[in-house]
Design an enzyme around this catalytic site. Structure first.
Site, PDB file in Angstrom:
ATOM      1  N   ASP A  55      -0.308  -6.818   9.204  1.00 41.06           N
ATOM      2  CA  ASP A  55      -0.290  -6.021  10.438  1.00 41.06           C
ATOM      3  C   ASP A  55      -1.544  -5.162  10.545  1.00 41.06           C
ATOM      4  OD1 ASP A  55       1.300  -4.821  12.757  1.00 41.06           O
ATOM      5  OD2 ASP A  55       0.905  -3.028  11.568  1.00 41.06           O
ATOM      6  N   TYR A  60      -7.279   0.900  14.150  1.00 39.80           N
ATOM      7  CA  TYR A  60      -7.350   1.218  12.721  1.00 39.80           C
ATOM      8  C   TYR A  60      -8.816   1.293  12.272  1.00 39.80           C
ATOM      9  CZ  TYR A  60      -2.305   0.332  12.510  1.00 39.80           C
ATOM     10  OH  TYR A  60      -0.949   0.357  12.711  1.00 39.80           O
ATOM     11  N   HIS A 132       0.693  -1.068  21.315  1.00 38.93           N
ATOM     12  CA  HIS A 132       0.759  -0.091  20.224  1.00 38.93           C
ATOM     13  C   HIS A 132       1.646   1.111  20.557  1.00 38.93           C
ATOM     14  CE1 HIS A 132      -1.844   1.282  16.594  1.00 38.93           C
ATOM     15  NE2 HIS A 132      -0.614   1.732  16.484  1.00 38.93           N
ATOM     16  N   GLN A 184       8.377  -2.262  16.640  1.00 43.55           N
ATOM     17  CA  GLN A 184       7.792  -1.656  15.435  1.00 43.55           C
ATOM     18  C   GLN A 184       7.884  -0.130  15.512  1.00 43.55           C
ATOM     19  OE1 GLN A 184       3.637  -1.053  13.064  1.00 43.55           O
ATOM     20  NE2 GLN A 184       3.931  -3.125  13.813  1.00 43.55           N
ATOM     21  N   LEU A 216       7.316   4.364   3.389  1.00 41.88           N
ATOM     22  CA  LEU A 216       7.361   5.375   2.321  1.00 41.88           C
ATOM     23  C   LEU A 216       6.986   6.743   2.902  1.00 41.88           C
ATOM     24  CD1 LEU A 216       5.608   3.382  -0.584  1.00 41.88           C
ATOM     25  CD2 LEU A 216       8.071   3.629  -0.118  1.00 41.88           C
ATOM     26  N   GLY A 218       4.520   7.425   4.689  1.00 42.03           N
ATOM     27  CA  GLY A 218       3.084   7.639   4.489  1.00 42.03           C
ATOM     28  C   GLY A 218       2.747   8.126   3.090  1.00 42.03           C
TER      29      GLY A 218
HETATM   30  N1  NAP Z   1       2.677   1.139  14.905  1.00 43.92           N
HETATM   31  C1  NAP Z   1       2.275   2.327  14.536  1.00 43.92           C
HETATM   32  O1  NAP Z   1       2.166   3.255  15.337  1.00 43.92           O
HETATM   33  C2  NAP Z   1       1.936   2.529  13.094  1.00 43.92           C
HETATM   34  C3  NAP Z   1       1.655   3.811  12.600  1.00 43.92           C
HETATM   35  C4  NAP Z   1       1.379   3.938  11.235  1.00 43.92           C
HETATM   36  C5  NAP Z   1       1.383   2.820  10.417  1.00 43.92           C
HETATM   37  N2  NAP Z   1       1.637   1.579  10.954  1.00 43.92           N
HETATM   38  C6  NAP Z   1       1.682   0.355  10.103  1.00 43.92           C
HETATM   39  O2  NAP Z   1       2.439   0.623   8.953  1.00 43.92           O
HETATM   40  C7  NAP Z   1       1.644   0.328   7.803  1.00 43.92           C
HETATM   41  C8  NAP Z   1       2.072   1.154   6.647  1.00 43.92           C
HETATM   42  O3  NAP Z   1       1.900   2.550   6.951  1.00 43.92           O
HETATM   43  P1  NAP Z   1       1.597   3.570   5.765  1.00 43.92           P
HETATM   44  O4  NAP Z   1       0.313   3.241   5.116  1.00 43.92           O
HETATM   45  O5  NAP Z   1       1.785   4.944   6.283  1.00 43.92           O
HETATM   46  O6  NAP Z   1       2.811   3.145   4.793  1.00 43.92           O
HETATM   47  P2  NAP Z   1       3.509   3.760   3.517  1.00 43.92           P
HETATM   48  O7  NAP Z   1       3.754   2.590   2.640  1.00 43.92           O
HETATM   49  O8  NAP Z   1       4.643   4.609   3.973  1.00 43.92           O
HETATM   50  O9  NAP Z   1       2.457   4.749   2.849  1.00 43.92           O
HETATM   51  C9  NAP Z   1       1.338   4.290   2.166  1.00 43.92           C
HETATM   52  C10 NAP Z   1       0.680   5.493   1.520  1.00 43.92           C
HETATM   53  O10 NAP Z   1       1.499   5.910   0.415  1.00 43.92           O
HETATM   54  C11 NAP Z   1       0.675   6.086  -0.715  1.00 43.92           C
HETATM   55  N3  NAP Z   1       1.427   5.856  -1.962  1.00 43.92           N
HETATM   56  C12 NAP Z   1       1.602   6.762  -2.946  1.00 43.92           C
HETATM   57  N4  NAP Z   1       2.303   6.258  -3.948  1.00 43.92           N
HETATM   58  C13 NAP Z   1       2.611   4.976  -3.621  1.00 43.92           C
HETATM   59  C14 NAP Z   1       3.330   3.950  -4.286  1.00 43.92           C
HETATM   60  N5  NAP Z   1       3.867   4.112  -5.488  1.00 43.92           N
HETATM   61  N6  NAP Z   1       3.454   2.780  -3.659  1.00 43.92           N
HETATM   62  C15 NAP Z   1       2.906   2.586  -2.443  1.00 43.92           C
HETATM   63  N7  NAP Z   1       2.195   3.534  -1.753  1.00 43.92           N
HETATM   64  C16 NAP Z   1       2.051   4.733  -2.355  1.00 43.92           C
HETATM   65  C17 NAP Z   1      -0.440   5.062  -0.530  1.00 43.92           C
HETATM   66  O11 NAP Z   1      -1.553   5.458  -1.301  1.00 43.92           O
HETATM   67  P3  NAP Z   1      -2.462   4.375  -2.097  1.00 43.92           P
HETATM   68  O12 NAP Z   1      -3.150   3.560  -1.052  1.00 43.92           O
HETATM   69  O13 NAP Z   1      -3.391   5.258  -2.868  1.00 43.92           O
HETATM   70  O14 NAP Z   1      -1.557   3.575  -2.974  1.00 43.92           O
HETATM   71  C18 NAP Z   1      -0.689   5.172   0.966  1.00 43.92           C
HETATM   72  O15 NAP Z   1      -1.562   6.262   1.244  1.00 43.92           O
HETATM   73  C19 NAP Z   1       0.220   0.537   8.285  1.00 43.92           C
HETATM   74  O16 NAP Z   1      -0.744  -0.100   7.469  1.00 43.92           O
HETATM   75  C20 NAP Z   1       0.287  -0.069   9.657  1.00 43.92           C
HETATM   76  O17 NAP Z   1       0.220  -1.481   9.578  1.00 43.92           O
HETATM   77  C21 NAP Z   1       1.923   1.419  12.260  1.00 43.92           C
END
Ligand code: NAP
Length: 309
Positions: A55, A60, A132, A184, A216, A218
């Site tokens: 995704d 981004y 989005h 989403q 998670l 974020g």
């Molecule tokens: N549609 C929308 O409006 C929208 C908005 C936001 C996100 N999204 C989508 O959702 C995806 C995921 O969002 P997200 O990055 O916020 O997801 P997330 O999985 O909730 O959070 C990821 C963050 O958690 C940290 N983290 C800390 N410990 C971790 C562990 N043990 N395992 C995994 N992560 C850990 C990661 O750091 P490290 O990288 O250092 O491991 C990273 O900064 C995005 O990439 C995007 O595709 C969509």
């Protein structure tokens, strides 16, 4: 001993495309930098772990010096280095956030945005193109016209939405000839909105995929960082229950938190966002986590900060 709920795992299908999707997806919001080999390693690790829906979005990268479009461009560079990877994945992107506006889902804008995404991604088609965020000024008829035209032109295979309410989804759907393939919303053990506001009911009613962003919270569910006192209390309580589930299954809290989202009957697909390959692998262990009905409700009660009646 209560029966664990996560056993059989039927495949997720993307709309009418015939494409199958794994139970966990990988997201590129934080996918940045100029190291193409490192970026390729993340994508290959995710796909090897069964996270075949990748995704991304045109916006981004906006917070990085490389700016708007740079995350899609980095994925495009990965495809240039290893073209076969494009065919190992279901490629999802998004458009409709216009920096400084902030939203634009007019037909003219979406057609232009999608074509720019295709160019950056170095591909002919996007498997799932998502609006989005809802544009309050765009008539649903016009948004549907844009999506239908892109589909007829073969630039996208399926259309979906992100951050849409159930009524917005219904109004857009009413103007389309084919079912919307996905919702989403944000969803995690800390953010239960879509299972309370009708979004996940609508996924079960229509067959739209339920993709969960920031599963998670974020990273807050893991590192416990928040300035909000009320949230900190809920976070502490949720983390306690997740840790007990994690210990029972010999996995990490992250895997337990992802498994919590996947247990909802909308067959939620969490989109994990870590940029650390070892953590991508750790996330994949969520598929073998077994959570009892009572433990799942304990997470819900901890998250709500109250007992359910
Ligand atoms: N549609 C929308 O409006 C929208 C908005 C936001 C996100 N999204 C989508 O959702 C995806 C995921 O969002 P997200 O990055 O916020 O997801 P997330 O999985 O909730 O959070 C990821 C963050 O958690 C940290 N983290 C800390 N410990 C971790 C562990 N043990 N395992 C995994 N992560 C850990 C990661 O750091 P490290 O990288 O250092 O491991 C990273 O900064 C995005 O990439 C995007 O595709 C969509």
């Amino acid at each position: 001993m209560p029966e664990p709920l996560m056993q059989a795992r039927p495949k997720h299908n993307l709309g009418q495309s015939g494409l199958s999707i794994g139970p966990i997806a990988y997201g590129c919001w934080r996918f940045a930098g100029s190291d193409v080999a490192a970026a390729q390693n993340k994508i290959e690790t995710a796909i090897a772990c069964g996270m075949n829906l990748i995704d991304t979005a045109d916006i981004y990268g906006i917070d990085n010096p490389a700016g708007f479009g740079s995350s899609e461009a980095l994925l495009g560079d990965v495809f240039k280095a290893q073209p076969a990877l494009r065919y190992d994945m279901v490629l999802a992107s998004k458009g409709g956030i216009e920096p400084g506006v902030p939203y634009n889902s007019t037909k003219t804008y979406l057609m232009r945005a999608c074509e720019a995404s295709l160019k950056r991604l170095r591909t002919d088609t996007i498997d799932l193109y998502q609006i989005h965020r809802p544009d309050m000024l765009a008539p649903f008829e016009e948004v549907a016209d844009a999506l239908s035209t892109l589909r007829a032109q073969g630039k996208i295979r399926e259309a979906g939405v992100s951050n849409y309410s159930p009524s917005q989804f219904r109004a857009l759907q009413a103007n389309l000839d084919v079912p919307l393939a996905s919702h989403q919303p944000e969803f995690s053990a800390l953010e239960l909105g879509p299972m309370l506001d009708g979004t996940f009911d609508q996924c079960q009613e229509t067959g739209a995929l339920a993709l969960a962003w920031s599963p998670l919270a974020g990273g807050a569910l893991i590192n416990g960082k928040t300035d909000d006192k009320d949230l900190a209390t809920r976070l502490y309580a949720v983390a306690g229950v997740l840790d007990a589930i994690a210990a029972q299954n010999s996995v990490t809290r992250a895997a337990a938190a992802l498994a919590f989202t996947m247990m909802h009957p909308a067959r939620v697909i969490p989109i994990v966002g870590t940029q650390t390959p070892a953590r991508i692998k750790e996330a994949a262990s969520a598929i073998r986590v077994k959570i009892t009905r009572s433990d799942w409700y304990r997470v819900v009660e901890a998250s709500l900060g109250r007992r359910l009646p």
